[in-house]
Design a protein around this motif. Structure first.
Motif, PDB file in Angstrom:
ATOM      1  N   GLY A  56      63.358  46.263  45.712  1.00 16.44           N
ATOM      2  CA  GLY A  56      62.173  46.665  46.459  1.00 16.44           C
ATOM      3  C   GLY A  56      62.443  47.170  47.859  1.00 16.44           C
ATOM      4  N   ARG A  57      63.639  47.700  48.091  1.00 19.24           N
ATOM      5  CA  ARG A  57      63.991  48.265  49.406  1.00 19.24           C
ATOM      6  C   ARG A  57      64.444  49.710  49.242  1.00 19.24           C
ATOM      7  NH1 ARG A  57      68.642  46.109  50.922  1.00 19.24           N
ATOM      8  NH2 ARG A  57      68.997  45.141  48.903  1.00 19.24           N
ATOM      9  N   LEU A  58      64.022  50.575  50.158  1.00 16.48           N
ATOM     10  CA  LEU A  58      64.420  51.971  50.154  1.00 16.48           C
ATOM     11  C   LEU A  58      65.525  52.179  51.178  1.00 16.48           C
ATOM     12  CD1 LEU A  58      63.900  54.874  49.128  1.00 16.48           C
ATOM     13  CD2 LEU A  58      62.238  55.098  50.995  1.00 16.48           C
ATOM     14  N   LEU A  59      66.642  52.747  50.748  1.00 16.88           N
ATOM     15  CA  LEU A  59      67.750  53.045  51.653  1.00 16.88           C
ATOM     16  C   LEU A  59      67.877  54.545  51.848  1.00 16.88           C
ATOM     17  CD1 LEU A  59      70.657  50.725  50.376  1.00 16.88           C
ATOM     18  CD2 LEU A  59      68.950  50.253  52.152  1.00 16.88           C
ATOM     19  N   LEU A  60      68.410  54.922  52.983  1.00 19.22           N
ATOM     20  CA  LEU A  60      68.836  56.292  53.224  1.00 19.22           C
ATOM     21  C   LEU A  60      70.172  56.236  53.952  1.00 19.22           C
ATOM     22  CD1 LEU A  60      68.062  56.559  56.440  1.00 19.22           C
ATOM     23  CD2 LEU A  60      65.875  57.245  55.545  1.00 19.22           C
ATOM     24  N   ARG A  61      70.733  57.378  54.256  1.00 14.94           N
ATOM     25  CA  ARG A  61      72.009  57.433  54.958  1.00 14.94           C
ATOM     26  C   ARG A  61      71.767  57.997  56.352  1.00 14.94           C
ATOM     27  NH1 ARG A  61      76.640  55.335  52.732  1.00 14.94           N
ATOM     28  NH2 ARG A  61      77.891  57.193  52.899  1.00 14.94           N
ATOM     29  N   ARG A  62      72.499  57.436  57.339  1.00 13.34           N
ATOM     30  CA  ARG A  62      72.408  57.937  58.711  1.00 13.34           C
ATOM     31  C   ARG A  62      73.809  58.275  59.194  1.00 13.34           C
ATOM     32  NH1 ARG A  62      68.493  58.586  62.169  1.00 13.34           N
ATOM     33  NH2 ARG A  62      67.122  57.109  61.110  1.00 13.34           N
ATOM     34  N   CYS A  63      73.912  59.388  59.899  1.00 10.69           N
ATOM     35  CA  CYS A  63      75.184  59.875  60.413  1.00 10.69           C
ATOM     36  C   CYS A  63      75.480  59.244  61.772  1.00 10.69           C
ATOM     37  CB  CYS A  63      75.134  61.396  60.542  1.00 10.69           C
ATOM     38  SG  CYS A  63      76.655  62.116  61.199  1.00 10.69           S
ATOM     39  N   GLY A  64      76.678  58.700  61.907  1.00 15.54           N
ATOM     40  CA  GLY A  64      77.107  58.128  63.178  1.00 15.54           C
ATOM     41  C   GLY A  64      77.495  59.186  64.189  1.00 15.54           C
ATOM     42  N   ALA A  65      77.786  60.408  63.739  1.00 18.89           N
ATOM     43  CA  ALA A  65      78.199  61.481  64.647  1.00 18.89           C
ATOM     44  C   ALA A  65      76.997  62.192  65.273  1.00 18.89           C
ATOM     45  CB  ALA A  65      79.086  62.479  63.905  1.00 18.89           C
ATOM     46  N   CYS A  66      76.048  62.640  64.448  1.00 23.29           N
ATOM     47  CA  CYS A  66      74.905  63.386  64.998  1.00 23.29           C
ATOM     48  C   CYS A  66      73.623  62.563  65.044  1.00 23.29           C
ATOM     49  CB  CYS A  66      74.676  64.678  64.214  1.00 23.29           C
ATOM     50  SG  CYS A  66      73.987  64.458  62.551  1.00 23.29           S
ATOM     51  N   VAL A  80      79.011  58.187  57.904  1.00 21.24           N
ATOM     52  CA  VAL A  80      77.642  57.904  57.485  1.00 21.24           C
ATOM     53  C   VAL A  80      77.558  56.500  56.904  1.00 21.24           C
ATOM     54  CG1 VAL A  80      76.897  60.288  57.114  1.00 21.24           C
ATOM     55  CG2 VAL A  80      78.059  59.075  55.292  1.00 21.24           C
ATOM     56  N   THR A  81      76.426  55.850  57.143  1.00 15.58           N
ATOM     57  CA  THR A  81      76.242  54.482  56.669  1.00 15.58           C
ATOM     58  C   THR A  81      74.867  54.347  56.030  1.00 15.58           C
ATOM     59  OG1 THR A  81      75.402  53.816  58.846  1.00 15.58           O
ATOM     60  CG2 THR A  81      77.751  53.469  58.429  1.00 15.58           C
ATOM     61  N   TRP A  82      74.727  53.312  55.217  1.00 17.17           N
ATOM     62  CA  TRP A  82      73.434  52.997  54.609  1.00 17.17           C
ATOM     63  C   TRP A  82      72.531  52.378  55.671  1.00 17.17           C
ATOM     64  CZ3 TRP A  82      72.433  54.957  50.071  1.00 17.17           C
ATOM     65  CH2 TRP A  82      73.467  55.164  49.160  1.00 17.17           C
TER      66      TRP A  82
END
Length: 145
Positions: free
Chosen positions: A30-40, A59-61
């Motif tokens: 029941g959780r939605l994940l996306l990816r986020r970039c550590g550089a930009c 990139v990390t979750w």
């Protein structure tokens, strides 16, 4: 159903690999994940091993808020692939996640005449209906539809 299981083919479930497993495990919980970039610093969806904006592999979750707005939709009245035929009509949609990325999904719990561009939505999860099936993110209106 897995190949050789003897059950009918399913066209609504993902093929999960080692990279995508955290995403599908979270959805099943029941959780939605996306990816986020550590550089930009930009978030993206669908999950990739690199940033589609700057090509960084840093990139990390990240857990998404689950909030979105309706960007566009189409009402599907015919789909012969199992199990979609039993769900028609259904609303295939594109939503803008509050974190920025767009996501293809389905809108549930709202009649097609009540849909509006920009309406507030929240993540919900279609539970797998077979042992071992994963949850799939869908969206529903916030409040009454």
């Amino acid at each position: 159903m897995p190949a050789g299981s003897g059950g009918p083919a399913r066209f609504d479930l993902p093929e999960i690999d080692a990279f995508s497993r955290p995403y599908w495990d979270a959805a099943t919980d029941g959780r939605l994940l996306l990816r986020r970039c550590g550089a930009c610093g930009r978030a993206h969806h669908y999950p990739r091993e690199f940033c589609p904006h700057c090509w960084s592999e840093d990139v990390t979750w990240e857990r998404a808020s689950g909030r979105a707005t309706l960007y566009t939709w189409s009402v599907v009245h015919r789909n012969d692939l199992p199990p979609f035929g039993a769900r028609i009509p259904y609303v295939a949609a594109v939503v803008d996640l509050d974190e920025g990325p767009r996501m293809m999904t389905e809108v549930v719990e709202c009649g097609e005449g009540d849909l509006r561009v920009g309406m507030a939505l929240e993540a919900a999860f279609r539970e797998g209906d077979a042992e071992g099936a994963v949850g799939v993110p869908v969206f529903r209106p916030v409040g009454r539809c």
